[in-house]
Design a protein around this motif. Structure first.
Motif, short mmCIF file in Angstrom:
data_model
loop_
_atom_site.label_atom_id
_atom_site.label_comp_id
_atom_site.label_asym_id
_atom_site.label_seq_id
_atom_site.Cartn_x
_atom_site.Cartn_y
_atom_site.Cartn_z
N HIS A 1 1.56 -1.30 -12.11
CA HIS A 1 1.86 -2.03 -11.22
C HIS A 1 2.74 -3.25 -11.80
O HIS A 1 3.89 -3.65 -11.10
CB HIS A 1 0.68 -2.66 -10.29
N THR A 2 2.33 -3.89 -12.88
CA THR A 2 2.94 -5.09 -13.37
C THR A 2 4.28 -4.42 -13.96
O THR A 2 5.15 -5.24 -13.71
CB THR A 2 2.21 -5.63 -14.72
N GLU B 1 -0.81 -8.96 -6.62
CA GLU B 1 0.75 -9.60 -6.20
C GLU B 1 0.72 -10.83 -6.18
O GLU B 1 0.69 -11.74 -5.23
CB GLU B 1 1.03 -9.07 -4.72
N GLU C 1 6.26 -2.09 -12.96
CA GLU C 1 7.12 -1.74 -11.93
C GLU C 1 7.77 -2.99 -11.22
O GLU C 1 8.76 -3.33 -10.76
CB GLU C 1 6.43 -0.73 -10.55
N SER C 2 6.53 -3.92 -10.90
CA SER C 2 7.07 -5.38 -10.56
C SER C 2 8.14 -5.87 -11.62
O SER C 2 9.21 -6.53 -11.04
CB SER C 2 6.00 -6.23 -10.47
N THR C 3 8.03 -5.78 -12.82
CA THR C 3 8.83 -6.31 -13.76
C THR C 3 10.18 -5.83 -13.69
O THR C 3 11.22 -6.38 -13.55
CB THR C 3 8.49 -6.26 -15.34
N ARG C 4 10.15 -4.38 -13.60
CA ARG C 4 11.38 -3.68 -13.25
C ARG C 4 12.27 -4.24 -12.06
O ARG C 4 13.40 -4.45 -12.15
CB ARG C 4 11.30 -2.15 -13.44
N ARG C 5 11.34 -4.23 -11.09
CA ARG C 5 12.10 -4.58 -10.02
C ARG C 5 12.67 -6.26 -9.83
O ARG C 5 13.80 -6.45 -9.27
CB ARG C 5 10.90 -4.76 -8.55
N ARG C 6 11.84 -7.13 -10.45
CA ARG C 6 12.32 -8.43 -10.64
C ARG C 6 13.62 -8.29 -11.45
O ARG C 6 14.52 -9.39 -10.98
CB ARG C 6 11.17 -9.39 -11.39
N ASP D 1 -4.42 -4.60 -7.30
CA ASP D 1 -3.27 -4.90 -6.77
C ASP D 1 -3.08 -6.53 -6.96
O ASP D 1 -4.08 -7.25 -6.59
CB ASP D 1 -3.61 -4.60 -5.28
#
Lengths: 220, 217
Positions: free
Chosen positions: B173-174, B62, B176-181, B60
Motif C-alpha cells: 500500500h505504501t 491512509e 503504491e501510494s508513493t507511485r501515485r504521489r 490500511d
C-alpha cells in the motif's frame, strides 16, 4: 430454577443434541472460532485477502449476549473483490457458506441484525476457514484407510505443504513489489532531471521572449 | 455467562466443548476488521493452560505524513476481567500469553485517531495434552503429545506467515501510494512551473505596456 419441569429440561436436552450435531461439522476442521458483537443498527464486516483457486468455507451463528431461549435473526452478505455477491442470506440465526475463489483480492463478509425484539446485544460466532483448514480429513481417512497416528501425521504433512505454498506466494509478492519499487526509484531520478531541464528551458524561453519583446518596443 | 438452564449461547459453548474433547481442537482465526473507535474480538479458550498466541498488523494506513498516525492500542482481557496484555501506539505486534483460565478472552483494538484503520489479525489457541489428560483418556499415547507439540510448532510458522503477509500488504500500500504521489505531484509541478513562468512574462509585459509606461514618464 427449582421450578423447572420435566418437559423444559427435555427440551433443553433436545437443544443440546441439536447443537452438538450442528457443531460436530465445525469440529472436523476446527472447533471454535472468533466471536464479534453486532451492533443493533449498522453492519459489521470482516475481510480477508485470499488468493485465487482457494476453497473458503464458513459458518456463523448468532446468539444473544444475555442467555435467552431464542436466537436473533441476522443477515449476511459475502462479496468478492470485484463486487460480485457470493453469498446472501436474510433472516437466519445460523448458516454455512462455501465457495472457491476465482480472483485474488479482498473478500468481504458483512453481517447485520435484522430484528432484535429483546434489545440485548447480539454476539456472532464466525468460523471462517480457507485453504488447508477446509480439507475433509474424514473422507481422506476413509479412502486411504488410515487412522490414528498415521492420520495425524498425514494432516501435518498437508499443513507443511500449505506452509511451503504460502512461502512461495510470499516470495512472488515480494518480487512484484521489488519491481514496483525499482521502477518508482527510476522514475524519481528521471522526473527530477526532467524538472531541472524544464526549469532551465522555461527560464531560457522567458529570457529570449522578453529580449525580443523589449527590442520590438525599442526599450533596449 | 453461566446461563440459567435455557441460555442458548451457553448450550452452544457446552456443545463446542463436548465436540472439542471428542475431536480435538484446532483454533485459529485470521481476519481483518475495520477499526473506527474500538473493536473487540472474542475467542474462547477451552482448556486452562492453553497457549494463546497471535499477531496483528495495521494494514490500511491512509495518512498524509507518517507522524500523524499514533498507531492503534491493543488490549487482551481475560474472562475474569483483568487486562493480561496491552500495547500502545503500535502499527503491528506479536503477542503470546498463557490462558490461565478457560473462558472467553477479549481482544480489543482501540483507534485513538478519527481515521478508520483496517487491522489484520491472527489469533491462535493451542492445546497440548499433558500427563493429566493422558491419564484420563486411554486413547491418548505419548506420541499424541509429541504430535500436538509438532502441530503447535507448525501453527506458529503459519502465524508468522500471516504476519509477514499482512506486513507485505501494508508495504505494498505504501509503495503504491508513493507511485501515485510521484505521478500526481510531478504533473502538478510541471503545470505549476509552466503557469508561473507564463504569468511572469505576462506581468512583465504589462509593466512595460504603453498605458503604464507613459504614465510613469
Amino acid at each position: 430454577m427449582a421450578m423447572r419441569t420435566a418437559e423444559a429440561s427435555s427440551a433443553a436436552l433436545v437443544r443440546v443434541v441439536a447443537m452438538v450435531a450442528a457443531v460436530a461439522m465445525m469440529a472436523a476442521g476446527r472447533a471454535g472460532a472468533v466471536w464479534v458483537k453486532l451492533p443493533n443498527s449498522g453492519t459489521k464486516c470482516v475481510s480477508e485477502e485470499i488468493n485465487a483457486h482457494v476453497v473458503v468455507m464458513g459458518e456463523y451463528s448468532a446468539f444473544y449476549e444475555e442467555d435467552m431461549k431464542d436466537t436473533p435473526t441476522i443477515s449476511s452478505k459475502i462479496t468478492s473483490p470485484y463486487g460480485n455477491t457470493l453469498h446472501h442470506k436474510e433472516n437466519v440465526s445460523s448458516d454455512t457458506f462455501a465457495f472457491t475463489t476465482t480472483e485474488s483480492g479482498n473478500y468481504l463478509g458483512c453481517f447485520w441484525v435484522d430484528s432484535n425484539p429483546h434489545g440485548s446485544e447480539v454476539s456472532l460466532n464466525i468460523d471462517w476457514k480457507t485453504g488447508i483448514a477446509t480439507k475433509d480429513w474424514e473422507t481422506v481417512a476413509k479412502k486411504e484407510k488410515i487412522e490414528g497416528v498415521e492420520l495425524e501425521l498425514t494432516k501435518l504433512e498437508g499443513l507443511v505443504e500449505a506452509i511451503r505454498e504460502n512461502l512461495e506466494y510470499l516470495k512472488t509478492r515480494e518480487a512484484e513489489m521489488r519491481e514496483v519499487s525499482e521502477k518508482t526509484n527510476a522514475w524519481v531520478a528521471w522526473f527530477s532531471i526532467m524538472a531541472l531541464a524544464a526549469c532551465i528551458c522555461t527560464s531560457l524561453l522567458q529570457l529570449w521572449y522578453l529580449q525580443t519583446y523589449f527590442r520590438k518596443k525599442k526599450l533596449i | 455467562m453461566a446461563g440459567e438452564g435455557g441460555g442458548s449461547r451457553a448450550l452452544f459453548l457446552m456443545a463446542l466443548l463436548l465436540t472439542a474433547s471428542l475431536y480435538g481442537v484446532r483454533q485459529a482465526s485470521a481476519l481483518a476488521i475495520s477499526v473506527t473507535d474500538r473493536e473487540c474480538v472474542y475467542e474462547y479458550v477451552f482448556y486452562e493452560g492453553d497457549n494463546v498466541s497471535g499477531n496483528f498488523v495495521v494494514v490500511d494506513h491512509e495518512v498524509f505524513w507518517g507522524s500523524d498516525s499514533p498507531g492503534i492500542d491493543f488490549e487482551v482481557t481475560s474472562p475474569a476481567g483483568n487486562v493480561v496484555h496491552s500495547a500502545k501506539g503500535k502499527s503491528g505486534d506479536k503477542f503470546e500469553l498463557k490462558g490461565l483460565r478457560a473462558g472467553m478472552y477479549k481482544f480489543c483494538f482501540i483507534n485513538p485517531s478519527s481515521v478508520p484503520e483496517t487491522v489484520s489479525f491472527y489469533i491462535h489457541v493451542g492445546h497440548i495434552p499433558n500427563e493429566h489428560n493422558l491419564a484420563k483418556d486411554e486413547h491418548l499415547d505419548p506420541v499424541n503429545v509429541k504430535i500436538a507439540e509438532l502441530k503447535e510448532g507448525l501453527d506458529s510458522i503459519t502465524a508468522e506467515q500471516h504476519y509477514l503477509k499482512a506486513r507485505d500488504t501494508r508495504h505494498r500500500h505504501t509503495n503504491e501510494s508513493t507511485r501515485r504521489r510521484l505521478h500526481f505531484y510531478t504533473l502538478t509541478e510541471y503545470l505549476a512551473l509552466g503557469c508561473v513562468s507564463g504569468l511572469q512574462v505576462l506581468y512583465i509585459r504589462r509593466l512595460f505596456s504603453k498605458s503604464v509606461a507613459y504614465n510613469r514618464v
